[in-house]
Every structure is written in structure tokens, then in C-alpha cells.
Design an enzyme around this catalytic site. Sequence first.
Site: not given
Ligand code: AMP
Length: 220
Positions: A14, A89, A128, A161, A172
Amino acid sequence: MLNLLIMGKPGAGKGTQSERLLRHYQLTHISTGNIYREEMLKGSPIGIEAAKYISQGELVPDDLTNNIVRDVLANGNFPNGFMLDGYPRTKAQAVALDQMLEEFGMSLTAVINVLVDDSILLERMAGRRVCPSCNATYHIKNHPPKIECTCDACGTKLIQRADDLEESVLNRLRIYNEKTKPLLDYYKRRHQLMVIDGVRSSDDVFNDIVEKLGEKNGHH
Ligand code: AMP
């Protein structure tokens, strides 16, 4: 005007596709993950609150996240459209988003789901490696560096990472399957869902998305 929402499990590619689409269509990026990372760096009240959840690998509560997106949509300027990335999400976020879009007279052109099987994701993430200095990414099997464990671009020793360790990946994926996967049905019922086979080269995936978006907009 192209308003996109991109979805995909962690590791589905993504990130790569959203970068390419942003550049190709000159869209404004709306990434809640990026917003939270910036707020955490600033040490703002939002950042401090979000860090409690993010550090545990949990989702930040819906209300906080919805309010942030609401602010961005209400105040943003999107000359060519926007791309939502990492939001919504949860079902509650999707419902809130629909209400905001309606209120601001906006709509989604398409919801793109980059589809990859869990077993393939686990293998991708396990292999990765990233460069802590210049952020270049590698895969020990699919895209190895020329010298083992060493960045081609800057010679720094590559690392794995924390997010890519198996336990974290499984967590996740579990959260995705439980909270985010139901959204696919939600958008499918509205005929907004565009499913893209993500088990191909990055170029093939990208070209497929662009072609399908072209068909949707009635030009090729
Ligand atoms: P990402 O980079 O999109 O994976 O976001 C990193 C972290 O931010 C996620 O693992 C969540 O803890 C939090 N986060 C990001 N977007 C959301 C969302 N739409 N709803 C809830 N938590 C979010």
C-alpha cells in the site's frame, strides 16, 4: 477530481502504490499515521494521547482520529483530489467519514484494496530490511542488496524494523482482520470497491490501478 481511499493489509504494498498514485495524479495525501507521527514528534497533546495506543500496536480511539480527519477535510485545499491512506480503519470511522464527505459536498471516486494473502505477507515482512540512514528498503530474497546486510545507496548496515518482527506483524494482521476487514464489505455493498491483485510486481499493480481508474472515469 479524484478522491481515493487506499486499503491493504500491513505489507501489501500500500505504501509503494500510494506514493506512486500521489505523484501520478498530483493528489493531496491524507495519512492519519503520518499525522500522528508528526504530532508525536512535536510532543503535542494529540501526539501524547496517540502515543499511548501506537506504542502498544493498538488503534487510536475513533473520536480522536475522526476529529483529525474532519479538520483536514474542512480546511484542506485539494486541487486535484485527495488520497486517504490508513483511514478509515474501523466501521465507526467509515460511517463518520461518509457523514463528513456529505457535509462538505465531497465523495469518494474509488476505494482501492490491494489484496495479498496472509502467508505471502508474512514472508514479505520477515525478509524486509531497511536502511536506518536513507530509508531504502530491501528484501533478503526478492530484492537483496549487492553486499549482504549493507545499503546499496549509502553503505549503512541494514536493520529489521521493530514493526516487521513476526509477533508485531501477527498483531497488526489480527487487528486488521478484526477491525478493518469488515470495511471491505461496507464499500463493496456501495459498489465503490476496486480489488487489485497485489501479488505482482509493483509496476504491474500500479498500471492495473491506473487502468481501472481510467475505466471508471470513462476515459482510457
Ligand atoms: P500507519 O502508518 O497508517 O500504519 O499508522 C501507524 C499507527 O497510527 C497505527 O498502528 C495506529 O496505531 C495509528 N493509526 C493510524 N491511522 C489510524 C486510524 N485511522 N485509526 C486508528 N489508529 C490509527
